[in-house]
Design a protein around this motif. Structure first.
Motif, PDB file in Angstrom:
ATOM      1  N   PRO A 211       0.941  -1.065   0.041  1.00  0.00           N
ATOM      2  CA  PRO A 211       0.029   0.022  -0.149  1.00  0.00           C
ATOM      3  C   PRO A 211       0.957   1.187  -0.106  1.00  0.00           C
ATOM      4  N   PRO A 212       1.814   1.296   0.709  1.00  0.00           N
ATOM      5  CA  PRO A 212       2.658   2.726   0.777  1.00  0.00           C
ATOM      6  C   PRO A 212       3.399   2.733  -0.525  1.00  0.00           C
ATOM      7  N   ALA A 213       3.789   1.869  -1.206  1.00  0.00           N
ATOM      8  CA  ALA A 213       4.372   1.754  -2.797  1.00  0.00           C
ATOM      9  C   ALA A 213       3.312   2.194  -3.834  1.00  0.00           C
ATOM     10  N   ARG A 214       2.194   1.604  -3.527  1.00  0.00           N
ATOM     11  CA  ARG A 214       1.367   1.883  -4.522  1.00  0.00           C
ATOM     12  C   ARG A 214       0.740   3.663  -4.267  1.00  0.00           C
ATOM     13  N   ASP A 215       0.673   4.052  -3.078  1.00  0.00           N
ATOM     14  CA  ASP A 215       0.273   5.430  -2.839  1.00  0.00           C
ATOM     15  C   ASP A 215       1.271   6.325  -3.225  1.00  0.00           C
ATOM     16  N   LEU A 216       2.559   6.036  -3.208  1.00  0.00           N
ATOM     17  CA  LEU A 216       3.669   6.679  -3.834  1.00  0.00           C
ATOM     18  C   LEU A 216       3.320   6.814  -5.419  1.00  0.00           C
ATOM     19  N   TRP A 217       3.287   5.721  -5.869  1.00  0.00           N
ATOM     20  CA  TRP A 217       3.115   5.699  -7.248  1.00  0.00           C
ATOM     21  C   TRP A 217       1.848   6.402  -7.827  1.00  0.00           C
TER      22      TRP A 217
ATOM     23  N   ALA B 147      12.147   2.203  13.614  1.00  0.00           N
ATOM     24  CA  ALA B 147      10.664   2.529  13.630  1.00  0.00           C
ATOM     25  C   ALA B 147      10.451   3.520  12.813  1.00  0.00           C
ATOM     26  N   GLY B 148       9.158   3.264  12.112  1.00  0.00           N
ATOM     27  CA  GLY B 148       8.792   4.244  10.985  1.00  0.00           C
ATOM     28  C   GLY B 148       9.398   4.283   9.647  1.00  0.00           C
ATOM     29  N   LEU B 149      10.319   3.548   9.605  1.00  0.00           N
ATOM     30  CA  LEU B 149      10.707   3.321   8.106  1.00  0.00           C
ATOM     31  C   LEU B 149      10.239   2.322   7.404  1.00  0.00           C
TER      32      LEU B 149
ATOM     33  N   LEU C 219       2.753   9.068   2.973  1.00  0.00           N
ATOM     34  CA  LEU C 219       2.137   7.986   2.582  1.00  0.00           C
ATOM     35  C   LEU C 219       1.421   7.091   3.563  1.00  0.00           C
ATOM     36  N   THR C 220       0.637   6.326   3.293  1.00  0.00           N
ATOM     37  CA  THR C 220      -0.094   5.487   4.070  1.00  0.00           C
ATOM     38  C   THR C 220       0.772   4.380   4.786  1.00  0.00           C
ATOM     39  N   GLU C 221       0.741   4.151   5.900  1.00  0.00           N
ATOM     40  CA  GLU C 221       1.533   2.861   6.731  1.00  0.00           C
ATOM     41  C   GLU C 221       0.903   1.931   6.721  1.00  0.00           C
ATOM     42  N   GLU C 222      -0.349   1.587   5.998  1.00  0.00           N
ATOM     43  CA  GLU C 222      -1.174   0.318   6.021  1.00  0.00           C
ATOM     44  C   GLU C 222       0.082  -0.548   5.289  1.00  0.00           C
ATOM     45  N   GLY C 223       0.036  -1.886   6.217  1.00  0.00           N
ATOM     46  CA  GLY C 223       0.835  -3.136   5.544  1.00  0.00           C
ATOM     47  C   GLY C 223       2.257  -2.677   6.103  1.00  0.00           C
ATOM     48  N   SER C 224       2.850  -1.846   6.480  1.00  0.00           N
ATOM     49  CA  SER C 224       4.034  -1.605   6.676  1.00  0.00           C
ATOM     50  C   SER C 224       4.724  -2.342   8.037  1.00  0.00           C
ATOM     51  N   GLY C 225       5.648  -2.538   8.120  1.00  0.00           N
ATOM     52  CA  GLY C 225       6.178  -3.394   9.466  1.00  0.00           C
ATOM     53  C   GLY C 225       7.612  -3.246   9.340  1.00  0.00           C
ATOM     54  N   SER C 226       8.121  -3.915  10.494  1.00  0.00           N
ATOM     55  CA  SER C 226       9.707  -3.940  10.462  1.00  0.00           C
ATOM     56  C   SER C 226      10.356  -4.944   9.218  1.00  0.00           C
ATOM     57  N   PHE C 227      11.552  -4.843   9.033  1.00  0.00           N
ATOM     58  CA  PHE C 227      12.102  -5.462   8.089  1.00  0.00           C
ATOM     59  C   PHE C 227      13.560  -5.989   8.364  1.00  0.00           C
ATOM     60  N   SER C 228      14.326  -6.826   7.585  1.00  0.00           N
ATOM     61  CA  SER C 228      15.633  -7.017   7.763  1.00  0.00           C
ATOM     62  C   SER C 228      16.264  -6.999   6.740  1.00  0.00           C
ATOM     63  N   ASN C 229      17.559  -7.310   6.325  1.00  0.00           N
ATOM     64  CA  ASN C 229      18.331  -7.310   5.089  1.00  0.00           C
ATOM     65  C   ASN C 229      18.395  -6.031   4.530  1.00  0.00           C
ATOM     66  N   GLU C 230      18.565  -5.276   5.283  1.00  0.00           N
ATOM     67  CA  GLU C 230      18.793  -3.620   4.873  1.00  0.00           C
ATOM     68  C   GLU C 230      20.029  -3.741   3.755  1.00  0.00           C
TER      69      GLU C 230
ATOM     70  N   ALA D 177       8.307   7.713   7.660  1.00  0.00           N
ATOM     71  CA  ALA D 177       6.839   7.963   7.876  1.00  0.00           C
ATOM     72  C   ALA D 177       6.695   9.093   8.847  1.00  0.00           C
ATOM     73  N   PRO D 178       7.327   9.131   9.867  1.00  0.00           N
ATOM     74  CA  PRO D 178       7.290  10.340  10.746  1.00  0.00           C
ATOM     75  C   PRO D 178       7.690  11.641  10.063  1.00  0.00           C
ATOM     76  N   TRP D 179       8.621  11.766   9.111  1.00  0.00           N
ATOM     77  CA  TRP D 179       9.056  12.936   8.597  1.00  0.00           C
ATOM     78  C   TRP D 179       8.388  13.179   7.172  1.00  0.00           C
ATOM     79  N   GLY D 180       7.742  11.987   6.681  1.00  0.00           N
ATOM     80  CA  GLY D 180       7.326  12.007   5.246  1.00  0.00           C
ATOM     81  C   GLY D 180       8.089  12.253   4.311  1.00  0.00           C
ATOM     82  N   ASN D 181       9.361  11.643   4.318  1.00  0.00           N
ATOM     83  CA  ASN D 181      10.547  11.985   3.308  1.00  0.00           C
ATOM     84  C   ASN D 181      10.877  10.498   2.497  1.00  0.00           C
ATOM     85  N   LEU D 182      11.298  10.390   1.365  1.00  0.00           N
ATOM     86  CA  LEU D 182      11.880   9.266   0.551  1.00  0.00           C
ATOM     87  C   LEU D 182      13.131   9.435   1.158  1.00  0.00           C
ATOM     88  N   ALA D 183      13.797   8.122   1.265  1.00  0.00           N
ATOM     89  CA  ALA D 183      15.154   7.790   1.764  1.00  0.00           C
ATOM     90  C   ALA D 183      15.764   7.072   0.640  1.00  0.00           C
ATOM     91  N   PHE D 184      16.916   7.387  -0.047  1.00  0.00           N
ATOM     92  CA  PHE D 184      17.588   6.777  -0.972  1.00  0.00           C
ATOM     93  C   PHE D 184      18.779   6.290  -0.316  1.00  0.00           C
TER      94      PHE D 184
END
Length: 157
Positions: free
Chosen positions: A61-67, A128-130, A92-103, A112-119
């Protein structure tokens, strides 16, 4: 009597409820994480300075929101020593987001807290919030260019 034999014969009889609960949690969380990592045909063209590269968004959902926001005219700038950031016009929506590994370098995320893209162009750790949105299709070399630049993101497919 057969029930007692099973419990007594099992070294982890006291762990059985934990195993069942852990399995239920894994079944509830794992599909969401796999779903969020599935690549799509949502390919973006990203341009700043003299660099043009692409990224592929995951199915979330967050990726589709960006799209849905594309095309975007933003500004990209350095942040810390491992990423470039660009502020979106809205969160962006935070629906369906959660923690992840293999960064890994090359991840495209939203904080999410700042509303910015991070490359990310160097190693990082989940916080938390990424929200991971997708991956750069090529190397991270364009992101090594220091400075603040106009940024354009548009749909390729």
């Amino acid at each position: 009597m057969a029930g007692r034999v099973l419990l007594r014969g099992s070294a982890g009889a006291h762990c059985a409820p934990r195993v069942l609960i852990g399995g239920a949690i894994t079944r509830a969380v794992l599909p969401r994480l796999v779903w969020a990592q599935k690549e799509t045909n949502m390919k973006m063209r990203i341009a700043f300075a003299d660099h043009v590269f692409t990224a592929t968004l995951y199915d979330s959902p967050p990726a589709r929101d960006l799209w849905s926001m594309l095309p975007l005219e933003l500004e990209i700038d350095n942040y810390a020593n491992n990423e470039k950031i660009a502020y979106l016009p809205r969160k962006l929506t935070e629906e369906g987001s959660g923690s992840f590994s293999n960064e890994a370098p090359g991840d495209l995320c939203c904080y999410a807290p700042w509303g910015n893209l991070a490359f990310f162009y160097a190693g990082y750790r989940y916080s938390a919030g990424l929200i991971r949105l997708g991956r750069l299709d090529g190397g991270v070399e364009p992101l090594l260019t220091r400075g603040k630049f106009p940024l354009r993101i548009e749909r390729l497919s």
